[in-house]
Write an enzyme that holds these catalytic residues in place. Structure first.
Site, PDB file in Angstrom:
ATOM      1  N   GLY A 116       0.909  -1.222  -0.141  1.00 52.73           N
ATOM      2  CA  GLY A 116       0.042  -0.080   0.163  1.00 52.73           C
ATOM      3  C   GLY A 116       0.909   1.362   0.030  1.00 52.73           C
ATOM      4  CB  SER A 117       0.527   4.585  -1.259  1.00 52.27           C
ATOM      5  OG  SER A 117       0.851   4.014  -2.627  1.00 52.27           O
ATOM      6  N   GLY A 118       1.511   5.261   1.126  1.00 53.33           N
ATOM      7  CA  GLY A 118       1.428   5.853   2.605  1.00 53.33           C
ATOM      8  C   GLY A 118       2.597   5.431   3.538  1.00 53.33           C
ATOM      9  CG  HIS A 119       3.623   1.840   4.314  1.00 53.09           C
ATOM     10  ND1 HIS A 119       3.134   2.244   5.291  1.00 53.09           N
ATOM     11  CD2 HIS A 119       2.857   1.201   3.574  1.00 53.09           C
ATOM     12  CE1 HIS A 119       1.949   1.320   5.800  1.00 53.09           C
ATOM     13  NE2 HIS A 119       1.674   0.690   4.441  1.00 53.09           N
ATOM     14  CE  LYS A 158       4.882  -3.437   3.755  1.00 50.54           C
ATOM     15  NZ  LYS A 158       4.846  -3.422   2.320  1.00 50.54           N
ATOM     16  CG  ASP A 160       0.858  -6.581   0.600  1.00 49.50           C
ATOM     17  OD1 ASP A 160      -0.138  -6.164   0.301  1.00 49.50           O
ATOM     18  OD2 ASP A 160       1.697  -5.895   0.905  1.00 49.50           O
ATOM     19  CG  HIS A 177      -1.365  -1.061   7.241  1.00 49.80           C
ATOM     20  ND1 HIS A 177      -0.724  -2.166   7.721  1.00 49.80           N
ATOM     21  CD2 HIS A 177      -1.086  -0.669   6.089  1.00 49.80           C
ATOM     22  CE1 HIS A 177       0.069  -2.340   6.612  1.00 49.80           C
ATOM     23  NE2 HIS A 177      -0.311  -1.526   5.467  1.00 49.80           N
TER      24      HIS A 177
END
Lengths: 333, 333
Positions: B54-57, B105, B110, B219
């Protein structure tokens, strides 16, 4: 106040201990008075570059000590000018016989103390030049400043002058380069949130849940205007247009664009800011040929961003691309 | 919600546009499906390394694409797994004929999607190995995970496997290296504040003004315990002791210590955390010989930190020191 700290009064000392433990290959830390010098200082025959200022802006300045950037940094207490003895001792520690350049952000305390340190160093036979950065177009005078504040251009000047010093350019040339970088660079910042100075324990200023401050200083000094939150595109326009208009940057100019995070802003947002900045610059015919995107001159955990544009020429571009090896900025080495 | 964004639904696309504009010398960005590949991909005869999530990391994973690290990264929506078609297309785009390693991960989405992409790639004649990271000692199962979550070790595995691939080690060796890194690394994180997923517009979880969460996921998944805020020394002990005990790390071990910021935590605090970690490791006879300090695997603007320890040997140390040239991690090149 939610911070990863122990006692507020120990924060800077413990930060310095962390830096010393983490980067013994790059820097040495001296305590009482506090300063950070490159591990191989003094470098004989090289102009030494020294900067400093209040803590709370990390990685500036201590994180920029190392090959190709600063020879020394003097950290004050959080948001407080370092003292003349810090600057004097750091200057003596890094003097390699070719003179020392003080790069000073335009804050009244920093300037007074660096002037005193320079006088004392000169009385001990060290050649010292000082250059003041004042690139923030937001306000003419400010809470701690007569004239414009020195902000993002300082980071760029430290990199560029550090590279010039590595080339063994003489003191006058490195000082003139710092003046040129300051003359060709402009900045403006904004905040989504305040920060909390640990010793104060409460926000430096209050900002509503739907408000932002445009033109903020790096210590939370008041900016141009407080307004309702806008989109990234609108915010970047509010920052970039005054920056572009001030120099002014012109069609055909090649620039380095520095999108800086204030400490609490994540990288994903800085890339959105950069994306908007690219569009605005393109609309003015200004070509971004180099960039720096990240949190390099921060205000503790403040959320927000600042934009710095620096007009480049071939020499500045070459100096920017030169290797640098510091805890906070590193490439080519 | 105070963020430097435009529309929530455009965030990832605009971030990718920013990355593409900023780093054309390092990466190429493909849209629909979204993936980032190194500018010189495919590199003939080299094992290609691919990750995603996911984006945001940020900077993970897109910021780690380039020489000596990842060949491709697949960014999903914020905190959402990328899709199999992203992974398949990225795998095909970077396949240089020596096989492709998927570094995944341990999150259910994923894993499922990378498995599907690997099967599809194999059916097209590409040799694919997949290694799952699951280094987070905080909880056994979690909101989006059967078994332990994959966190900080992923960044280290990407660097180390990227370096091994540059040496032209074969696919089996690079995959075994990823398994070894995962086996020898442990992590745990904590949060001072929640983050806000833009599409949700409200905090992922609630945390009192005097509370923190120990063992948080990236998250915002629940951790081990919520408690009153403590000092940095106490917090680091709460993270480091379970990490040290789990492997366990032993007297005489040499380790890489990775102190990570969650996105909203400034560098000054991370050095305080590192300083405490040094003391705890020294007390156990564990010697930190390499370190990484900064915000590399983030959770949007969450404030907090995570600690990762990786047991080193000569080969891992050499691979860590090898040159890397990506937007997010760079040295020696």
């Amino acid at each position: 106040m939610k911070k990863l700290i122990n006692k507020a009064e120990d924060l800077v000392k413990e930060e310095l201990q962390g830096i010393a433990a983490a980067h013994p290959d790059l820097v040495k830390v001296h305590y009482d008075p506090n300063y950070i010098i490159r591990a191989d200082a003094p470098v004989k025959g090289k102009v030494a570059t020294v900067s400093g200022g209040g803590s709370g802006h990390e990685p500036m300045h201590g994180g920029f000590v190392g090959f190709g950037m600063l020879d020394a940094a003097c950290p004050g207490a959080v948001f407080t000018s370092p003292t003349p003895d810090q600057m004097l001792e750091a200057t003596k520690a890094v003097n390699g016989g070719a003179g020392v350049l003080h790069i000073v952000k335009n804050y009244t305390g920093d300037i007074l103390n660096f002037e005193m340190a320079a006088d004392l160093a000169r009385s001990e036979g060290i050649e010292v030049e000082a250059v003041v950065t004042n690139d923030d177009v937001a306000v003419q005078d400010s809470l701690y400043t007569a004239g414009r504040r020195g902000v993002g251009v300082t980071v760029l000047a430290e990199k560029l002058c550090g590279a010039a010093a590595e080339e063994r350019r003489p003191l006058k040339a490195v000082a003139d380069l710092a003046r040129k970088v300051n003359a060709h660079g402009r900045s403006m910042g904004m905040a989504l949130t305040s920060c909390i100075v640990p010793a104060a324990g409460k926000p430096t200023f209050d900002l509503g849940d739907d408000e932002m401050e445009i033109g903020i200083g790096i210590h939370g000094e008041p900016g141009r205007t407080r307004m309702k939150l806008k989109t990234a595109a609108e915010i970047v326009a509010l920052l970039a247009q005054p920056v572009l208009d001030d120099l002014p940057f012109k069609t055909g100019d090649q620039v380095l664009a520095f999108v800086n995070g204030m400490g609490g802003t994540p990288l994903i947002e800085l890339y959105v800011v950069y994306n908007e900045l690219v569009k605005i610059c393109a609309g003015r015919g200004v070509k971004i040929t180099r960039n720096l995107i990240g949190s390099y001159i921060t205000s503790l955990e403040m959320a927000g961003t600042s934009i710095t544009l620096l007009r480049l020429d071939d020499d500045l571009t070459k100096l920017w691309d030169a290797p640098v090896k510091t805890p906070g900025l590193r490439w080519g080495a």
